[in-house]
Design a protein around this motif. Structure first.
Motif, PDB file in Angstrom:
ATOM      1  N   ILE A  41      36.570  18.682 -10.990  1.00 31.17           N
ATOM      2  CA  ILE A  41      36.611  18.062  -9.666  1.00 31.17           C
ATOM      3  C   ILE A  41      35.481  17.049  -9.494  1.00 31.17           C
ATOM      4  CG2 ILE A  41      36.398  18.506  -7.184  1.00 31.17           C
ATOM      5  CD1 ILE A  41      39.061  19.375  -8.404  1.00 31.17           C
ATOM      6  N   LEU A  42      34.280  17.402  -9.920  1.00 28.79           N
ATOM      7  CA  LEU A  42      33.114  16.569  -9.628  1.00 28.79           C
ATOM      8  C   LEU A  42      33.020  15.315 -10.490  1.00 28.79           C
ATOM      9  CD1 LEU A  42      30.319  19.191  -9.005  1.00 28.79           C
ATOM     10  CD2 LEU A  42      31.464  17.746  -7.350  1.00 28.79           C
ATOM     11  N   ILE A  43      33.382  15.400 -11.754  1.00 31.55           N
ATOM     12  CA  ILE A  43      33.212  14.248 -12.641  1.00 31.55           C
ATOM     13  C   ILE A  43      34.050  13.050 -12.194  1.00 31.55           C
ATOM     14  CG2 ILE A  43      33.625  13.422 -14.995  1.00 31.55           C
ATOM     15  CD1 ILE A  43      32.509  16.115 -15.964  1.00 31.55           C
ATOM     16  N   PRO A  44      35.352  13.200 -11.900  1.00 28.54           N
ATOM     17  CA  PRO A  44      36.094  12.024 -11.408  1.00 28.54           C
ATOM     18  C   PRO A  44      35.575  11.513 -10.068  1.00 28.54           C
ATOM     19  CG  PRO A  44      37.615  13.703 -12.158  1.00 28.54           C
ATOM     20  CD  PRO A  44      36.262  14.317 -12.158  1.00 28.54           C
ATOM     21  N   ALA A  45      35.139  12.412  -9.199  1.00 32.48           N
ATOM     22  CA  ALA A  45      34.604  11.968  -7.912  1.00 32.48           C
ATOM     23  C   ALA A  45      33.323  11.167  -8.110  1.00 32.48           C
ATOM     24  CB  ALA A  45      34.359  13.170  -7.005  1.00 32.48           C
ATOM     25  N   LEU A  46      32.442  11.630  -8.981  1.00 37.02           N
ATOM     26  CA  LEU A  46      31.209  10.892  -9.248  1.00 37.02           C
ATOM     27  C   LEU A  46      31.489   9.559  -9.918  1.00 37.02           C
ATOM     28  CD1 LEU A  46      28.838  13.758 -10.420  1.00 37.02           C
ATOM     29  CD2 LEU A  46      28.753  12.484  -8.278  1.00 37.02           C
ATOM     30  N   LEU A  47      32.429   9.534 -10.841  1.00 39.09           N
ATOM     31  CA  LEU A  47      32.804   8.269 -11.472  1.00 39.09           C
ATOM     32  C   LEU A  47      33.355   7.281 -10.455  1.00 39.09           C
ATOM     33  CD1 LEU A  47      34.414   9.441 -14.814  1.00 39.09           C
ATOM     34  CD2 LEU A  47      32.233   8.256 -14.502  1.00 39.09           C
ATOM     35  N   PHE A  48      34.154   7.766  -9.529  1.00 40.07           N
ATOM     36  CA  PHE A  48      34.706   6.914  -8.479  1.00 40.07           C
ATOM     37  C   PHE A  48      33.586   6.314  -7.629  1.00 40.07           C
ATOM     38  CE2 PHE A  48      36.423   6.426  -4.152  1.00 40.07           C
ATOM     39  CZ  PHE A  48      37.413   5.492  -4.421  1.00 40.07           C
ATOM     40  N   VAL A  49      32.634   7.127  -7.236  1.00 35.04           N
ATOM     41  CA  VAL A  49      31.514   6.645  -6.416  1.00 35.04           C
ATOM     42  C   VAL A  49      30.685   5.634  -7.199  1.00 35.04           C
ATOM     43  CG1 VAL A  49      29.352   7.364  -5.308  1.00 35.04           C
ATOM     44  CG2 VAL A  49      31.443   8.672  -4.948  1.00 35.04           C
ATOM     45  N   ILE A  50      30.435   5.898  -8.468  1.00 35.70           N
ATOM     46  CA  ILE A  50      29.655   4.969  -9.291  1.00 35.70           C
ATOM     47  C   ILE A  50      30.376   3.629  -9.428  1.00 35.70           C
ATOM     48  CG2 ILE A  50      28.848   4.551 -11.648  1.00 35.70           C
ATOM     49  CD1 ILE A  50      28.182   7.569 -11.757  1.00 35.70           C
ATOM     50  N   ILE A  52      32.610   2.301  -7.363  1.00 41.00           N
ATOM     51  CA  ILE A  52      32.608   1.610  -6.067  1.00 41.00           C
ATOM     52  C   ILE A  52      31.254   0.953  -5.809  1.00 41.00           C
ATOM     53  CG2 ILE A  52      32.745   1.943  -3.560  1.00 41.00           C
ATOM     54  CD1 ILE A  52      35.441   2.014  -4.946  1.00 41.00           C
ATOM     55  N   PHE A  53      30.160   1.690  -6.003  1.00 43.15           N
ATOM     56  CA  PHE A  53      28.849   1.119  -5.722  1.00 43.15           C
ATOM     57  C   PHE A  53      28.474   0.026  -6.721  1.00 43.15           C
ATOM     58  CE2 PHE A  53      28.004   5.006  -3.166  1.00 43.15           C
ATOM     59  CZ  PHE A  53      27.712   4.353  -1.989  1.00 43.15           C
ATOM     60  N   SER A  54      28.850   0.206  -7.973  1.00 48.36           N
ATOM     61  CA  SER A  54      28.519  -0.846  -8.944  1.00 48.36           C
ATOM     62  C   SER A  54      29.340  -2.111  -8.685  1.00 48.36           C
ATOM     63  CB  SER A  54      28.733  -0.346 -10.369  1.00 48.36           C
ATOM     64  OG  SER A  54      30.089  -0.022 -10.562  1.00 48.36           O
ATOM     65  N   SER A  55      30.586  -1.950  -8.274  1.00 45.51           N
ATOM     66  CA  SER A  55      31.376  -3.141  -7.958  1.00 45.51           C
ATOM     67  C   SER A  55      30.841  -3.836  -6.709  1.00 45.51           C
ATOM     68  CB  SER A  55      32.851  -2.784  -7.791  1.00 45.51           C
ATOM     69  OG  SER A  55      33.026  -1.910  -6.701  1.00 45.51           O
ATOM     70  N   LEU A  58      27.770  -5.729  -7.800  1.00 41.33           N
ATOM     71  CA  LEU A  58      28.082  -6.949  -8.532  1.00 41.33           C
ATOM     72  C   LEU A  58      28.666  -8.035  -7.623  1.00 41.33           C
ATOM     73  CD1 LEU A  58      29.582  -5.513 -11.822  1.00 41.33           C
ATOM     74  CD2 LEU A  58      27.392  -6.658 -11.503  1.00 41.33           C
ATOM     75  N   ILE A  59      29.449  -7.637  -6.639  1.00 40.57           N
ATOM     76  CA  ILE A  59      30.066  -8.620  -5.750  1.00 40.57           C
ATOM     77  C   ILE A  59      29.023  -9.267  -4.838  1.00 40.57           C
ATOM     78  CG2 ILE A  59      31.619  -8.856  -3.769  1.00 40.57           C
ATOM     79  CD1 ILE A  59      33.431  -6.771  -5.146  1.00 40.57           C
ATOM     80  N   PHE A  60      28.173  -8.455  -4.208  1.00 40.69           N
ATOM     81  CA  PHE A  60      27.274  -8.982  -3.200  1.00 40.69           C
ATOM     82  C   PHE A  60      25.936  -9.468  -3.720  1.00 40.69           C
ATOM     83  CE2 PHE A  60      30.042  -6.232  -0.544  1.00 40.69           C
ATOM     84  CZ  PHE A  60      30.546  -7.226   0.255  1.00 40.69           C
ATOM     85  N   LEU A  61      25.471  -8.966  -4.824  1.00 40.70           N
ATOM     86  CA  LEU A  61      24.151  -9.357  -5.296  1.00 40.70           C
ATOM     87  C   LEU A  61      24.192 -10.242  -6.535  1.00 40.70           C
ATOM     88  CD1 LEU A  61      22.223  -6.029  -4.746  1.00 40.70           C
ATOM     89  CD2 LEU A  61      22.274  -8.039  -3.297  1.00 40.70           C
ATOM     90  N   HIS A  62      25.348 -10.598  -6.997  1.00 39.02           N
ATOM     91  CA  HIS A  62      25.445 -11.446  -8.188  1.00 39.02           C
ATOM     92  C   HIS A  62      25.440 -12.908  -7.817  1.00 39.02           C
ATOM     93  CE1 HIS A  62      26.151 -12.437 -12.277  1.00 39.02           C
ATOM     94  NE2 HIS A  62      27.292 -13.057 -12.012  1.00 39.02           N
TER      95      HIS A  62
END
Length: 62
Positions: A41-50, A52-55, A58-62
């Motif tokens: 349960i936790l690994i896909p949820a953490l990957l999803f959050v990572i 989202i935040f990394s995208s 990249l969108i706003f600070l690149h």
């Protein structure tokens, strides 16, 4: 007391719930199964959050 019967019923329900939770016995591999299911349960949820935040990073600070 006016509400003595209601109070007694509430106290009896709490005692019964405590007895039920104390009587639960785990089998040999139940702890392992709980840990594996937690990771499933936790690994896909953490990957999803990572992702989202990394995208967003990249969108706003690149």
């Amino acid at each position: 007391m006016i509400f003595k019967n209601k109070l007694d019923r509430i106290l009896n329900i709490k005692k019964e719930q405590e007895n039920i939770t104390q009587n639960i016995e785990l089998e040999k591999n139940d702890l392992l199964a709980l840990l594996i299911s937690g990771f499933i349960i936790l690994i896909p949820a953490l990957l999803f959050v990572i992702v989202i935040f990394s995208s967003l990073f990249l969108i706003f600070l690149h």
